[in-house]
Design a protein around this motif. Structure first.
Motif, PDB file in Angstrom:
ATOM      1  N   PHE A  69       0.794  -1.227   0.000  1.00  0.00           N
ATOM      2  CA  PHE A  69       0.000   0.000   0.000  1.00  0.00           C
ATOM      3  C   PHE A  69       0.828   1.280   0.000  1.00  0.00           C
ATOM      4  O   PHE A  69       0.353   2.307  -0.431  1.00  0.00           O
ATOM      5  N   TYR A  70       2.041   1.251   0.514  1.00  0.00           N
ATOM      6  CA  TYR A  70       2.840   2.470   0.610  1.00  0.00           C
ATOM      7  C   TYR A  70       3.499   2.775  -0.726  1.00  0.00           C
ATOM      8  O   TYR A  70       4.104   1.907  -1.348  1.00  0.00           O
ATOM      9  N   GLU A  71       3.383   4.015  -1.140  1.00  0.00           N
ATOM     10  CA  GLU A  71       3.996   4.453  -2.392  1.00  0.00           C
ATOM     11  C   GLU A  71       4.408   5.914  -2.244  1.00  0.00           C
ATOM     12  O   GLU A  71       3.619   6.744  -1.783  1.00  0.00           O
ATOM     13  N   LYS A  72       5.632   6.213  -2.601  1.00  0.00           N
ATOM     14  CA  LYS A  72       6.133   7.578  -2.508  1.00  0.00           C
ATOM     15  C   LYS A  72       6.934   7.879  -3.763  1.00  0.00           C
ATOM     16  O   LYS A  72       7.832   7.120  -4.126  1.00  0.00           O
ATOM     17  N   ASN A  73       6.602   8.973  -4.416  1.00  0.00           N
ATOM     18  CA  ASN A  73       7.270   9.409  -5.646  1.00  0.00           C
ATOM     19  C   ASN A  73       7.254   8.321  -6.721  1.00  0.00           C
ATOM     20  O   ASN A  73       8.226   8.133  -7.449  1.00  0.00           O
ATOM     21  N   GLY A  74       6.189   7.564  -6.781  1.00  0.00           N
ATOM     22  CA  GLY A  74       6.054   6.526  -7.790  1.00  0.00           C
ATOM     23  C   GLY A  74       6.828   5.254  -7.488  1.00  0.00           C
ATOM     24  O   GLY A  74       6.911   4.368  -8.328  1.00  0.00           O
ATOM     25  N   MET A  75       7.403   5.155  -6.294  1.00  0.00           N
ATOM     26  CA  MET A  75       8.172   3.973  -5.916  1.00  0.00           C
ATOM     27  C   MET A  75       7.460   3.252  -4.775  1.00  0.00           C
ATOM     28  O   MET A  75       6.955   3.879  -3.851  1.00  0.00           O
ATOM     29  N   THR A  76       7.430   1.922  -4.852  1.00  0.00           N
ATOM     30  CA  THR A  76       6.846   1.142  -3.772  1.00  0.00           C
ATOM     31  C   THR A  76       7.884   0.984  -2.658  1.00  0.00           C
ATOM     32  O   THR A  76       9.062   1.317  -2.826  1.00  0.00           O
ATOM     33  N   LEU A  77       7.456   0.468  -1.517  1.00  0.00           N
ATOM     34  CA  LEU A  77       8.354   0.322  -0.376  1.00  0.00           C
ATOM     35  C   LEU A  77       9.554  -0.578  -0.681  1.00  0.00           C
ATOM     36  O   LEU A  77      10.685  -0.219  -0.322  1.00  0.00           O
ATOM     37  N   PRO A  78       9.388  -1.735  -1.346  1.00  0.00           N
ATOM     38  CA  PRO A  78      10.581  -2.529  -1.672  1.00  0.00           C
ATOM     39  C   PRO A  78      11.557  -1.781  -2.582  1.00  0.00           C
ATOM     40  O   PRO A  78      12.779  -1.907  -2.416  1.00  0.00           O
ATOM     41  N   GLN A  79      11.061  -0.995  -3.520  1.00  0.00           N
ATOM     42  CA  GLN A  79      11.952  -0.228  -4.390  1.00  0.00           C
ATOM     43  C   GLN A  79      12.689   0.847  -3.597  1.00  0.00           C
ATOM     44  O   GLN A  79      13.874   1.093  -3.837  1.00  0.00           O
ATOM     45  N   ILE A  80      12.009   1.482  -2.658  1.00  0.00           N
ATOM     46  CA  ILE A  80      12.646   2.494  -1.820  1.00  0.00           C
ATOM     47  C   ILE A  80      13.746   1.864  -0.974  1.00  0.00           C
ATOM     48  O   ILE A  80      14.844   2.408  -0.850  1.00  0.00           O
ATOM     49  N   ILE A  81      13.462   0.708  -0.395  1.00  0.00           N
ATOM     50  CA  ILE A  81      14.453   0.025   0.442  1.00  0.00           C
ATOM     51  C   ILE A  81      15.654  -0.393  -0.398  1.00  0.00           C
ATOM     52  O   ILE A  81      16.806  -0.247   0.032  1.00  0.00           O
ATOM     53  N   LYS A  82      15.421  -0.905  -1.615  1.00  0.00           N
ATOM     54  CA  LYS A  82      16.532  -1.282  -2.494  1.00  0.00           C
ATOM     55  C   LYS A  82      17.396  -0.082  -2.844  1.00  0.00           C
ATOM     56  O   LYS A  82      18.626  -0.180  -2.865  1.00  0.00           O
ATOM     57  N   SER A  83      16.778   1.057  -3.120  1.00  0.00           N
ATOM     58  CA  SER A  83      17.565   2.240  -3.467  1.00  0.00           C
ATOM     59  C   SER A  83      18.358   2.745  -2.270  1.00  0.00           C
ATOM     60  O   SER A  83      19.495   3.199  -2.417  1.00  0.00           O
ATOM     61  N   ILE A  84      17.783   2.665  -1.062  1.00  0.00           N
ATOM     62  CA  ILE A  84      18.515   3.081   0.133  1.00  0.00           C
ATOM     63  C   ILE A  84      19.703   2.171   0.386  1.00  0.00           C
ATOM     64  O   ILE A  84      20.808   2.639   0.693  1.00  0.00           O
ATOM     65  N   VAL A  85      19.516   0.858   0.245  1.00  0.00           N
ATOM     66  CA  VAL A  85      20.609  -0.085   0.443  1.00  0.00           C
ATOM     67  C   VAL A  85      21.697   0.142  -0.608  1.00  0.00           C
ATOM     68  O   VAL A  85      22.892   0.111  -0.300  1.00  0.00           O
ATOM     69  N   ARG A  86      21.301   0.413  -1.844  1.00  0.00           N
ATOM     70  CA  ARG A  86      22.272   0.675  -2.906  1.00  0.00           C
ATOM     71  C   ARG A  86      23.080   1.931  -2.593  1.00  0.00           C
ATOM     72  O   ARG A  86      24.297   1.970  -2.794  1.00  0.00           O
ATOM     73  N   LEU A  87      22.424   2.963  -2.068  1.00  0.00           N
ATOM     74  CA  LEU A  87      23.131   4.183  -1.713  1.00  0.00           C
ATOM     75  C   LEU A  87      24.067   3.977  -0.528  1.00  0.00           C
ATOM     76  O   LEU A  87      25.141   4.565  -0.468  1.00  0.00           O
ATOM     77  N   ILE A  88      23.670   3.136   0.425  1.00  0.00           N
ATOM     78  CA  ILE A  88      24.525   2.868   1.572  1.00  0.00           C
ATOM     79  C   ILE A  88      25.764   2.083   1.142  1.00  0.00           C
ATOM     80  O   ILE A  88      26.872   2.348   1.612  1.00  0.00           O
ATOM     81  N   ARG A  89      25.604   1.140   0.232  1.00  0.00           N
ATOM     82  CA  ARG A  89      26.729   0.321  -0.234  1.00  0.00           C
ATOM     83  C   ARG A  89      27.625   1.034  -1.240  1.00  0.00           C
ATOM     84  O   ARG A  89      28.708   0.546  -1.540  1.00  0.00           O
ATOM     85  N   GLN A  90      27.188   2.161  -1.745  1.00  0.00           N
ATOM     86  CA  GLN A  90      27.957   2.865  -2.760  1.00  0.00           C
ATOM     87  C   GLN A  90      29.246   3.391  -2.160  1.00  0.00           C
ATOM     88  O   GLN A  90      29.292   3.904  -1.058  1.00  0.00           O
ATOM     89  N   LYS A  91      30.337   3.251  -2.932  1.00  0.00           N
ATOM     90  CA  LYS A  91      31.621   3.748  -2.470  1.00  0.00           C
ATOM     91  C   LYS A  91      31.591   5.271  -2.487  1.00  0.00           C
ATOM     92  O   LYS A  91      31.066   5.875  -3.417  1.00  0.00           O
ATOM     93  N   PRO A  92      32.167   5.892  -1.479  1.00  0.00           N
ATOM     94  CA  PRO A  92      32.157   7.357  -1.457  1.00  0.00           C
ATOM     95  C   PRO A  92      33.072   7.929  -2.533  1.00  0.00           C
ATOM     96  O   PRO A  92      34.113   7.363  -2.860  1.00  0.00           O
ATOM     97  N   LEU A  93      32.655   9.048  -3.070  1.00  0.00           N
ATOM     98  CA  LEU A  93      33.474   9.740  -4.045  1.00  0.00           C
ATOM     99  C   LEU A  93      34.516  10.558  -3.291  1.00  0.00           C
ATOM    100  O   LEU A  93      34.191  11.311  -2.388  1.00  0.00           O
ATOM    101  N   THR A  94      35.772  10.381  -3.659  1.00  0.00           N
ATOM    102  CA  THR A  94      36.834  11.096  -2.973  1.00  0.00           C
ATOM    103  C   THR A  94      37.468  12.101  -3.913  1.00  0.00           C
ATOM    104  O   THR A  94      37.503  11.907  -5.132  1.00  0.00           O
ATOM    105  N   TYR A  95      37.969  13.152  -3.328  1.00  0.00           N
ATOM    106  CA  TYR A  95      38.648  14.180  -4.087  1.00  0.00           C
ATOM    107  C   TYR A  95      40.039  14.322  -3.506  1.00  0.00           C
ATOM    108  O   TYR A  95      40.209  14.496  -2.299  1.00  0.00           O
ATOM    109  N   GLN A  96      41.039  14.220  -4.364  1.00  0.00           N
ATOM    110  CA  GLN A  96      42.404  14.314  -3.900  1.00  0.00           C
ATOM    111  C   GLN A  96      43.059  15.508  -4.575  1.00  0.00           C
ATOM    112  O   GLN A  96      43.053  15.627  -5.803  1.00  0.00           O
TER     113      GLN A  96
END
Length: 134
Positions: A69-96
């Motif tokens: 039933f939950y939907e935000k910005n056209g995304m369902t709850l499983p899609q939101i959770i997948k995107s959050i997990v993907r963002l957490i696992r993403q390597k940080p961009l570094t500037y040297q």
């Protein structure tokens, strides 16, 4: 007897049953089955009190219901959770940054490129040779 027909047909194209979409019906039925099955199993098989069985099964019922039933910005709850997990696992961009000497040499190289592009090129005109300095 007259029936009013809503002119907004686009709002009804997702209706599957009683104003719910197919996804909502499937997840609602799954939440109902998991809830009833879990409560009945705990009460009759493990002989747990009814209130405790309902309290234990409620998080599972709510989680399954929210997935449907939950939907935000056209995304369902499983899609939101997948995107959050993907963002957490993403390597940080570094500037040297470069060292001071490297920055100075980079600045000189960039300055030469800018000067080279901004000065008009002298080409061969009327048989004159181009003078080069080496």
């Amino acid at each position: 007897m007259t029936k009013q027909i809503n002119q907004d047909v686009a709002g009804f194209k997702d209706d599957f049953f009683k104003g719910l979409s197919a996804r909502e019906c499937v997840y609602g039925a799954a939440a109902l089955l998991v809830g009833v099955g879990g409560i009945v199993t705990m009460v009759f098989y493990y002989e747990v009190q009814m209130n405790i069985a309902i309290t234990v099964c409620m998080p599972f019922i709510v989680a399954i219901g929210l997935c449907g039933f939950y939907e935000k910005n056209g995304m369902t709850l499983p899609q939101i959770i997948k995107s959050i997990v993907r963002l957490i696992r993403q390597k940080p961009l570094t500037y040297q940054t470069c060292h001071k000497e490297d920055r100075q040499s980079n600045y000189l190289i960039e300055r030469e490129l800018v000067d080279h592009r901004s000065t008009p090129q002298k080409g061969r005109k009327h048989g004159k040779k181009q003078h080069t300095t080496g």
